[in-house]
Structures are given as C-alpha cells and as structure tokens.
Design a protein around this motif. Sequence first.
Motif, PDB file in Angstrom:
ATOM      1  N   ARG A  60       6.778  64.276 -34.639  1.00  0.00           N
ATOM      2  CA  ARG A  60       5.545  63.328 -34.594  1.00  0.00           C
ATOM      3  C   ARG A  60       6.034  62.059 -35.069  1.00  0.00           C
ATOM      4  O   ARG A  60       5.068  61.188 -35.261  1.00  0.00           O
ATOM      5  CB  ARG A  60       4.567  63.804 -35.284  1.00  0.00           C
ATOM      6  CG  ARG A  60       4.124  65.382 -35.091  1.00  0.00           C
ATOM      7  CD  ARG A  60       3.387  65.261 -33.575  1.00  0.00           C
ATOM      8  NE  ARG A  60       3.028  66.580 -33.030  1.00  0.00           N
ATOM      9  CZ  ARG A  60       2.779  66.752 -31.950  1.00  0.00           C
ATOM     10  NH1 ARG A  60       2.808  65.953 -30.925  1.00  0.00           N
ATOM     11  NH2 ARG A  60       2.185  68.124 -31.406  1.00  0.00           N
ATOM     12  N   TYR A  61       7.133  61.540 -35.225  1.00  0.00           N
ATOM     13  CA  TYR A  61       7.628  60.359 -35.515  1.00  0.00           C
ATOM     14  C   TYR A  61       7.689  59.455 -34.310  1.00  0.00           C
ATOM     15  O   TYR A  61       8.446  60.065 -33.248  1.00  0.00           O
ATOM     16  CB  TYR A  61       8.892  60.332 -36.333  1.00  0.00           C
ATOM     17  CG  TYR A  61       9.110  61.074 -37.754  1.00  0.00           C
ATOM     18  CD1 TYR A  61       8.377  60.540 -38.676  1.00  0.00           C
ATOM     19  CD2 TYR A  61       9.647  62.413 -37.640  1.00  0.00           C
ATOM     20  CE1 TYR A  61       8.523  61.266 -40.080  1.00  0.00           C
ATOM     21  CE2 TYR A  61       9.379  63.040 -38.692  1.00  0.00           C
ATOM     22  CZ  TYR A  61       9.058  62.565 -39.862  1.00  0.00           C
ATOM     23  OH  TYR A  61       9.028  63.206 -41.022  1.00  0.00           O
ATOM     24  N   TRP A  62       6.825  58.502 -34.140  1.00  0.00           N
ATOM     25  CA  TRP A  62       6.653  57.806 -32.790  1.00  0.00           C
ATOM     26  C   TRP A  62       7.724  56.805 -32.568  1.00  0.00           C
ATOM     27  O   TRP A  62       8.183  56.091 -33.376  1.00  0.00           O
ATOM     28  CB  TRP A  62       5.375  56.942 -32.781  1.00  0.00           C
ATOM     29  CG  TRP A  62       4.959  56.589 -31.099  1.00  0.00           C
ATOM     30  CD1 TRP A  62       4.615  57.243 -30.438  1.00  0.00           C
ATOM     31  CD2 TRP A  62       4.967  55.222 -30.943  1.00  0.00           C
ATOM     32  NE1 TRP A  62       4.269  56.449 -29.311  1.00  0.00           N
ATOM     33  CE2 TRP A  62       4.723  55.293 -29.512  1.00  0.00           C
ATOM     34  CE3 TRP A  62       5.691  53.997 -31.656  1.00  0.00           C
ATOM     35  CZ2 TRP A  62       4.554  54.173 -28.660  1.00  0.00           C
ATOM     36  CZ3 TRP A  62       5.659  52.806 -30.487  1.00  0.00           C
ATOM     37  CH2 TRP A  62       5.020  53.034 -29.168  1.00  0.00           C
ATOM     38  N   VAL A  63       8.292  57.151 -31.216  1.00  0.00           N
ATOM     39  CA  VAL A  63       9.534  56.397 -30.713  1.00  0.00           C
ATOM     40  C   VAL A  63       9.366  55.771 -29.439  1.00  0.00           C
ATOM     41  O   VAL A  63      10.156  54.969 -28.875  1.00  0.00           O
ATOM     42  CB  VAL A  63      10.756  57.343 -30.638  1.00  0.00           C
ATOM     43  CG1 VAL A  63      11.332  57.806 -31.847  1.00  0.00           C
ATOM     44  CG2 VAL A  63      10.587  58.457 -29.794  1.00  0.00           C
ATOM     45  N   GLY A  64       8.317  55.757 -29.055  1.00  0.00           N
ATOM     46  CA  GLY A  64       7.877  55.124 -27.856  1.00  0.00           C
ATOM     47  C   GLY A  64       8.261  56.092 -26.377  1.00  0.00           C
ATOM     48  O   GLY A  64       8.064  57.329 -26.744  1.00  0.00           O
ATOM     49  N   THR A  65       8.769  55.742 -25.634  1.00  0.00           N
ATOM     50  CA  THR A  65       9.662  56.549 -24.558  1.00  0.00           C
ATOM     51  C   THR A  65      10.975  56.888 -24.848  1.00  0.00           C
ATOM     52  O   THR A  65      11.682  55.928 -24.745  1.00  0.00           O
ATOM     53  CB  THR A  65       9.415  55.966 -23.093  1.00  0.00           C
ATOM     54  OG1 THR A  65       7.797  55.956 -22.977  1.00  0.00           O
ATOM     55  CG2 THR A  65       9.954  56.876 -22.182  1.00  0.00           C
ATOM     56  N   PRO A  66      11.484  58.061 -25.008  1.00  0.00           N
ATOM     57  CA  PRO A  66      12.883  58.247 -25.331  1.00  0.00           C
ATOM     58  C   PRO A  66      13.685  57.681 -23.916  1.00  0.00           C
ATOM     59  O   PRO A  66      13.578  58.299 -23.055  1.00  0.00           O
ATOM     60  CB  PRO A  66      12.888  59.720 -25.574  1.00  0.00           C
ATOM     61  CG  PRO A  66      11.561  60.196 -25.997  1.00  0.00           C
ATOM     62  CD  PRO A  66      10.681  59.420 -25.244  1.00  0.00           C
ATOM     63  N   ASP A  67      14.703  57.013 -24.396  1.00  0.00           N
ATOM     64  CA  ASP A  67      15.448  56.315 -23.251  1.00  0.00           C
ATOM     65  C   ASP A  67      16.792  56.394 -23.439  1.00  0.00           C
ATOM     66  O   ASP A  67      17.808  55.706 -22.812  1.00  0.00           O
ATOM     67  CB  ASP A  67      14.924  55.058 -23.003  1.00  0.00           C
ATOM     68  CG  ASP A  67      15.231  53.916 -24.256  1.00  0.00           C
ATOM     69  OD1 ASP A  67      15.622  54.284 -25.263  1.00  0.00           O
ATOM     70  OD2 ASP A  67      14.569  52.779 -23.994  1.00  0.00           O
TER      71      ASP A  67
END
Length: 235
Positions: A60-67
């Motif tokens: 639940r730690y927000w990272v956006g879209t994993p890239d």
Amino acid sequence: MDIQRHEVSRRAAVAAVVGAGAFGVAGVVATPAHAAVRTLERGHTGADVLALQKRLAQLRYWVGTPDGTFGHLTQQAVWALQKVAGVSRTGKVAAVERSLLSRGVRTRPRSTSGNVLEVDLARQLLFVIGNGALVYVLNTSTGSGERYYSGSSWKTARTPTGSYSIYYRWPNGWQNGSLGSMWRPTYWKGDFAIHGSQSIPPYPASHGCCRVSTAAQDMLWAQGRVAIGRRVWVY
C-alpha cells in the motif's frame, strides 16, 4: 566440461534472482553468496527496481505505475516505508529496507470505517482510507514549526489537529500565492490544504499545508479521494 556446467548454473541462478526480483510475496528471494545485491536508490533501473516497486505497491505504499525506474515517486514510497518502520529516512533500499519489505511491514491507521484522509503529524504520513480499509500510504510534509511573515504579521508554520472536511478545491493546475505555488489544492480548514508540490522532503517543511507529490494529488483527484465533504483527520 565441469567448469562450463558450473558457469551455466551460476548464470542461471543469478538470472533467476534478477528475474524474480529481490522481493516477493513470501519474502526475499534467496540470493547465492556470489551474487551481489545492490543498494537501490534514485536513478537506478532494472528488474530489481521493478520488483521493489511491485512489493511497495502490494504493501500500500503508493509508487504510481511500476516501471523499473527508481524515480521521485519510488523515493517517496521508500520514505513512507521508512517512516512507518521508524528507521533512518535515507530514501534508499539496503539490507534494512529489504528486511522490512520481506516481513511486510505496514501500518494500521486509526479509522476503521468510512472514507477518510488521515494525516499523522508525528510520522509525517498521509493515509488514504476507503470503506475502513487502508488504500494508500503517502509521504507528506506538513508545518515546519518555523516563524514566517505573511499578511502584515508574523505567524508560526503549524498544521492544526482535529477532524475537518474538504470544503473547496482549486479547479486545476497551480494556484499561486505569496507563500508559493500549490498543485490542485483541496482545502479542509481556512487556508490549510492537501496539495501537490515539487518539494516533499521526509520532514516537516511547509507553512502548514500537507504536501504530496503532484502525481499523488492527481491520483487523489482522479479516484475521488479528495471530494468535497471528504473527512480529513489530522493528529
């Protein structure tokens, strides 16, 4: 032939670790002693970064879209993890952070029902709660406690505690004022707002508002997390 077979096996083992990433649902993937595990930091790219981002998102730690690129949002998420765990806020992922991710370290906000935005001033964290469940953990930076001059008087940069509701939202873009610029601010008490910023350090640095990344603020808007009437609980 024995040497060649050993070399092929060694390469396969390393490739398996890199391909799976250093983090998994069940914990850290066992790494051969001769396969180095690097400390991850901003600017790094690769499968290990992608695995890190996916694990952070899972917790639940927000990272956006994993890239697979360790950028601004990944650093924000790592700071949030470090704040939850109470460890040094380096913004990097080394042995300590790998252990935290392996153990699935996360936090329990205070809200157990409804849709709420919680701001934990002591730990400088913002929790997004949906239907009583933790949706996201965000790094935030709130009132620095320093003195500043505004409106013909001296004031102290403090973020007020209590339970409030969002009553006004700047329609779009940057709102510019005497104290700086705010991205899509959502106001919950007087001039206090949750807003996007280009500077969200892992410590209190604002005039009293709750700073998050501009991308995080866009996400909060897009998902209806900062709707008019949404409860904001600051403690």
